[in-house]
Scaffold this active site. Structure first.
Site, PDB file in Angstrom:
ATOM      1  N   GLU A  18      -7.105  -1.607  11.687  1.00 51.95           N
ATOM      2  CA  GLU A  18      -7.134  -0.172  11.432  1.00 51.95           C
ATOM      3  C   GLU A  18      -7.993   0.545  12.466  1.00 51.95           C
ATOM      4  OE1 GLU A  18      -6.627  -0.445   6.567  1.00 51.95           O
ATOM      5  OE2 GLU A  18      -8.601  -0.018   7.413  1.00 51.95           O
ATOM      6  N   HIS A  35      -5.076   4.498   4.775  1.00 53.30           N
ATOM      7  CA  HIS A  35      -6.397   4.203   4.216  1.00 53.30           C
ATOM      8  C   HIS A  35      -7.055   5.459   3.633  1.00 53.30           C
ATOM      9  CE1 HIS A  35      -9.772   0.999   4.486  1.00 53.30           C
ATOM     10  NE2 HIS A  35      -9.999   1.819   3.465  1.00 53.30           N
ATOM     11  N   TRP A  72      -9.515   6.112  -1.002  1.00 56.26           N
ATOM     12  CA  TRP A  72     -10.913   6.379  -1.323  1.00 56.26           C
ATOM     13  C   TRP A  72     -11.326   7.833  -1.080  1.00 56.26           C
ATOM     14  CZ3 TRP A  72     -14.709   8.036   2.206  1.00 56.26           C
ATOM     15  CH2 TRP A  72     -14.229   8.200   3.528  1.00 56.26           C
TER      16      TRP A  72
END
Length: 316
Positions: free
Chosen positions: A262, A283, A286
């Site tokens: 990533e 990603h 969160w």
């Protein structure tokens, strides 16, 4: 004492760091720090704050003033903890700051896939509803969560948050024992969870025992209608094997928020997959605004505790 935040850009915009600055008046903030810039930027620092920057023994041993490393993440695989301990450097992570954000993302993906939302939106935009003989289209499956069994691999803070929402949807919840261990109590063996679950959500750390946890053999054991959701670490899954399993109908669908590399500058088999039964997000599970501010607030509390001689979220 000098302080640096090495990769501020990873935290996103519009965050309040006023209290952190009051604790660290000499704080320098760098949006991005390239690997060849880390040594110079931390050499004279007493405090190093970071999210994903790698801090190795080679770097830490050249920092005589360094006393505190503060991470804006729960994972610590980017810091050599043994080296930090040898050099007398405290290391703190943050915990329970994004549980709601991650759990909401899991169910956003699950509802999308179970109700075939993306596929129906695509059909409507292509004019399929307008050509329908009936008042609605039923060209893709629509599955009710209350009829599904959710298997959770990794039953810490995040796994429990997901289980709580699953209960509100009246799902049956299974919890995996550690892979390779027999089931006991409220945990069932990993292989049994693979076979029984309609949905599997991953919340375990990436360690030697879990790297490549899901490969061709595991997909073969899963239901051909099952949905796999990974918001944990990309290295838990063999991307090539997952692409093949989706393509060949061994499993029904997947939602992937993390990849082994990533950003995926060298590509990934899942980025090349063009089937409608895969969601890939960058990603972001969160990353609600509330969770990102909570991360900064938790880091600030760790700094304050260290300055007052208290241990808080200490790993070393």
């Amino acid at each position: 004492m000098n302080a640096v935040f090495l990769d501020w850009a990873t935290m996103g915009p519009d965050l309040d760091i006023s209290r952190m600055r009051s604790l660290l008046p000499k704080l320098q903030i760098f949006d991005v720090t390239e690997p060849d810039q880390v040594a110079e930027r931390i050499r004279d620092a007493g405090y190093v704050l970071a999210n994903k920057i790698r801090l190795t023994d080679e770097l830490l041993r050249d920092c005589p003033n360094l006393r505190f490393i503060g991470l804006t993440a729960t994972g610590t695989d980017n810091v050599d903890l043994d080296a930090a301990k040898r050099h007398g450097i405290a290391v703190c992570n943050i915990r329970a700051y994004c549980s709601q954000s991650v759990a909401e993302h899991v169910f956003a993906c699950l509802l999308n896939l179970a109700h075939s939302l993306d596929r129906y939106v695509t059909d409507v935009r292509a004019g399929e509803w307008q050509k329908s003989d009936d008042f609605c289209l039923l060209s893709h499956p629509v599955r009710e969560l209350s009829a599904m069994t959710l298997g959770i691999v990794g039953y810490g803070e995040l796994g429990r948050a997901v289980a709580g929402i699953a209960a509100a949807f009246k799902m049956n919840v299974l919890i995996s024992a550690r892979p390779g261990q027999p089931g006991s109590g409220d945990r069932i063996a990993f292989d049994e969870l693979l076979a029984r679950s309609d949905v599997i959500s991953l919340h375990c750390p990436l360690v030697a025992e879990t790297r490549g946890l899901f490969g061709a053999a595991e997909f073969a054991r899963m239901k051909n209608t099952s949905i796999l959701i990974n918001t944990a670490r990309g290295g838990l899954i063999d991307s090539s094997a997952l692409a093949d399993a989706l393509r060949n109908g061994e499993i029904g669908a997947a939602a992937i928020d993390v990849l082994p590399q990533e950003p995926p500058v060298n590509g990934d088999p899942l980025l090349d997959y063009d089937g409608g039964n895969l969601l890939v997000t960058p990603h972001i599970a969160w990353a609600t605004d509330r969770a990102r501010q909570a991360a900064i607030d938790e880091l600030t509390e760790n700094i304050a505790a260290f300055q007052f001689g208290r241990k808080r979220n200490r790993l070393v």
